[in-house]
Design a protein around this motif. Structure first.
Motif, PDB file in Angstrom:
ATOM      1  N   LEU A  51       0.785  -1.101  -0.216  1.00  0.00           N
ATOM      2  CA  LEU A  51      -0.135   0.018  -0.127  1.00  0.00           C
ATOM      3  C   LEU A  51       0.731   1.049  -0.045  1.00  0.00           C
ATOM      4  CD1 LEU A  51      -2.517  -1.197   2.574  1.00  0.00           C
ATOM      5  CD2 LEU A  51      -2.991  -0.680   0.157  1.00  0.00           C
ATOM      6  N   CYS A  52       2.164   0.944   0.606  1.00  0.00           N
ATOM      7  CA  CYS A  52       2.995   2.261   0.455  1.00  0.00           C
ATOM      8  C   CYS A  52       3.094   3.131  -0.817  1.00  0.00           C
ATOM      9  CB  CYS A  52       4.409   1.953   1.108  1.00  0.00           C
ATOM     10  SG  CYS A  52       5.621   3.200   1.088  1.00  0.00           S
ATOM     11  N   GLU A  53       3.146   4.468  -0.763  1.00  0.00           N
ATOM     12  CA  GLU A  53       3.096   5.271  -1.838  1.00  0.00           C
ATOM     13  C   GLU A  53       4.480   5.510  -2.492  1.00  0.00           C
ATOM     14  OE1 GLU A  53       1.362   8.947  -0.311  1.00  0.00           O
ATOM     15  OE2 GLU A  53      -0.645   8.046  -0.102  1.00  0.00           O
ATOM     16  N   SER A  54       5.443   4.890  -1.860  1.00  0.00           N
ATOM     17  CA  SER A  54       6.748   5.197  -2.274  1.00  0.00           C
ATOM     18  C   SER A  54       7.238   4.058  -3.358  1.00  0.00           C
ATOM     19  CB  SER A  54       7.922   4.912  -1.043  1.00  0.00           C
ATOM     20  OG  SER A  54       7.925   3.369  -0.745  1.00  0.00           O
ATOM     21  N   ASP A  58       9.217  -1.530  -0.434  1.00  0.00           N
ATOM     22  CA  ASP A  58       9.098  -1.498   1.166  1.00  0.00           C
ATOM     23  C   ASP A  58       8.569  -0.361   1.784  1.00  0.00           C
ATOM     24  OD1 ASP A  58       9.700  -2.687   3.770  1.00  0.00           O
ATOM     25  OD2 ASP A  58      11.792  -2.237   3.720  1.00  0.00           O
ATOM     26  N   ALA A  59       7.698  -0.458   2.874  1.00  0.00           N
ATOM     27  CA  ALA A  59       7.040   0.539   3.448  1.00  0.00           C
ATOM     28  C   ALA A  59       7.880   1.655   3.919  1.00  0.00           C
ATOM     29  CB  ALA A  59       6.259  -0.111   4.630  1.00  0.00           C
ATOM     30  N   CYS A  60       7.789   2.839   3.527  1.00  0.00           N
ATOM     31  CA  CYS A  60       8.478   3.944   3.810  1.00  0.00           C
ATOM     32  C   CYS A  60       8.385   4.305   5.265  1.00  0.00           C
ATOM     33  CB  CYS A  60       8.561   5.106   3.068  1.00  0.00           C
ATOM     34  SG  CYS A  60       6.813   5.961   3.204  1.00  0.00           S
ATOM     35  N   GLY A  61       7.192   4.349   5.859  1.00  0.00           N
ATOM     36  CA  GLY A  61       6.956   4.400   7.276  1.00  0.00           C
ATOM     37  C   GLY A  61       6.536   6.096   7.217  1.00  0.00           C
ATOM     38  N   VAL A  62       6.638   6.897   6.337  1.00  0.00           N
ATOM     39  CA  VAL A  62       6.196   8.359   6.320  1.00  0.00           C
ATOM     40  C   VAL A  62       5.335   8.920   5.472  1.00  0.00           C
ATOM     41  CG1 VAL A  62       8.274   9.016   7.474  1.00  0.00           C
ATOM     42  CG2 VAL A  62       8.187   8.964   4.914  1.00  0.00           C
ATOM     43  N   CYS A  63       5.047   8.152   4.352  1.00  0.00           N
ATOM     44  CA  CYS A  63       3.814   8.516   3.530  1.00  0.00           C
ATOM     45  C   CYS A  63       2.640   8.370   4.018  1.00  0.00           C
ATOM     46  CB  CYS A  63       3.802   7.758   2.153  1.00  0.00           C
ATOM     47  SG  CYS A  63       3.232   6.036   2.473  1.00  0.00           S
ATOM     48  N   ARG A  64       1.498   8.955   3.529  1.00  0.00           N
ATOM     49  CA  ARG A  64       0.284   8.986   3.999  1.00  0.00           C
ATOM     50  C   ARG A  64      -0.281   7.539   4.410  1.00  0.00           C
ATOM     51  NH1 ARG A  64      -4.010  11.584   0.648  1.00  0.00           N
ATOM     52  NH2 ARG A  64      -2.556  10.415  -0.988  1.00  0.00           N
ATOM     53  N   SER A  65       0.001   6.664   3.295  1.00  0.00           N
ATOM     54  CA  SER A  65      -0.704   5.299   3.484  1.00  0.00           C
ATOM     55  C   SER A  65       0.015   4.602   4.789  1.00  0.00           C
ATOM     56  CB  SER A  65      -0.184   4.341   2.038  1.00  0.00           C
ATOM     57  OG  SER A  65      -0.569   3.106   2.372  1.00  0.00           O
ATOM     58  N   CYS A  66       1.472   4.600   4.944  1.00  0.00           N
ATOM     59  CA  CYS A  66       2.045   4.132   5.999  1.00  0.00           C
ATOM     60  C   CYS A  66       1.912   4.854   7.236  1.00  0.00           C
ATOM     61  CB  CYS A  66       3.481   4.178   5.722  1.00  0.00           C
ATOM     62  SG  CYS A  66       4.262   3.039   4.702  1.00  0.00           S
ATOM     63  N   LEU A  67       1.545   6.047   7.187  1.00  0.00           N
ATOM     64  CA  LEU A  67       0.964   6.726   8.330  1.00  0.00           C
ATOM     65  C   LEU A  67      -0.540   6.035   8.942  1.00  0.00           C
ATOM     66  CD1 LEU A  67       1.851  10.302   8.310  1.00  0.00           C
ATOM     67  CD2 LEU A  67       3.147   8.599   9.558  1.00  0.00           C
TER      68      LEU A  67
HETATM   69 ZN   LIG Z   1       5.012   4.521   2.789  1.00  0.00          ZN
END
Ligand SMILES: [Zn+2]
Length: 324
Positions: A51-54, A58-67
């Motif tokens: 789902l991560c927007e990056s 791998d999940a970036c942890g900071v995009c809207r989706s990760c938040l």
């Molecule tokens: Zn992300």
């Protein structure tokens, strides 16, 4: 949650990252492995990374989706787990309603089904329809300890990834970095490749009890005190739910005795602090008897798993341990 939170399973993580980056992830994936090996962590990392927007894999942890994932309020992510002992038809219906609507935010919708083997026959038949023709935007992740409990028709529609037990050093390293315990080595050995099992040992009140009772049992066997030994039956009965752990721990003791008898290898012993007891038992017991006792305990574990009569099975075991 990023893949770097997953302990072990490096190849599997790298493989998934690559598939996500190249947008070639299958629509249905089943992660199979024993309890506590990291299925949920890996499943969560995989979900967040899809789902991560990056779009890095791998999940970036900071995009809207990760938040949103971190706050458990992602509109395109759904978790299904058993209600009571089963995943019911109505839950699969809700899941189908969920995936039939296009993603709210990005490109995908992800559904994580925990304990997928708890889907009853009717749920499995229902989900099969989705697996046969999944909408393009859907990724279904199923977690299971036992894929054999699922219909072959369901399995044939999934990519099955087996997660092996973790190397003992990884478990030991995890315990030492995350928990205060002077039993790390024993627990890493008992955990049998499962972080979940290790945590269970560390946090369980009964582990100290298991240790002291096992020592009493061995002592009673050593001094040939049948009555004292049979007193342990009430302890076993009180600790029915921990019985497999108790028996695993007893086996560990006998392995030490065997190791000492065969090789005098003090440095390899798990209970090196109890060298005196191990020495005594190694001297008194023949090699055959030690091996027979390990087998008797293994057999008891099996009988109990097959729902043998509890008290009788335990009594038979204790007497076998005592007999020459
Ligand atoms: Zn992300």
């Amino acid at each position: 949650m990023s893949f770097n939170r997953v302990i072990g399973h490096e190849k599997t993580c790298a493989y998934f990252k690559e598939l996500i980056k190249n947008e070639t992830l299958p629509h249905a994936i089943m992660l199979e492995g024993m309890v506590g090996v990291g299925k949920t962590t890996l499943g969560s990392a995989l979900s967040a990374s899809v789902l991560c927007e990056s779009k890095t894999g791998d999940a970036c942890g900071v995009c809207r989706s990760c938040l949103k994932m971190n706050h458990d309020n992602h509109p395109d992510f759904m978790v299904i787990e058993p209600e009571g002992t089963q995943i019911k038809n109505a839950q699969i219906e809700a899941f189908q309603d969920f995936i039939n609507i296009k993603p709210y935010d990005g490109q995908y919708k992800v559904v994580l089904i925990k304990d997928a083997d708890k889907m009853n026959a009717s749920s499995q038949n229902r989900i099969l329809k989705t697996l046969e023709e999944p909408p393009l935007h859907v990724v279904i992740l199923m977690l299971t300890t036992n894929s054999e409990a699922l219909l072959p028709t369901v399995l044939s529609r999934c990519q099955i990834i087996k997660l092996n037990g973790l190397h003992q050093d990884l478990v030991l390293n995890y315990i030492e970095s995350n928990h205060e315990t002077d039993e790390a080595e024993i627990i890493a050995k008992l955990a049998d490749g499962s972080i979940g099992k290790a945590i269970d040992y560390i946090t369980s009140e009964s582990f100290k009890l298991i240790q002291s009772h096992t020592e009493e049992i061995l002592q009673a066997i050593h001094t040939n005190e049948k009555a004292k030994l049979l007193e342990q039956l009430s302890y076993f009965n009180d600790e029915k739910e921990n019985i497999q752990k108790i028996l695993d721990y007893m086996i560990l003791w006998y392995r030490d005795i065997l190791l000492f008898k065969q090789a005098k290898a003090k440095h390899l012993l798990i209970h090196s602090r109890s060298l005196d007891v191990i020495k005594k038992l190694a001297r008194n017991l023949s090699l055959n008897k030690i091996i027979n006792n390990i087998e008797a305990i293994e057999l008891t574990k099996k009988k109990l798993r097959q729902h043998g009569h509890f008290d009788l099975t335990m009594e038979v075991m204790l007497i076998q341990l005592l007999e020459d």
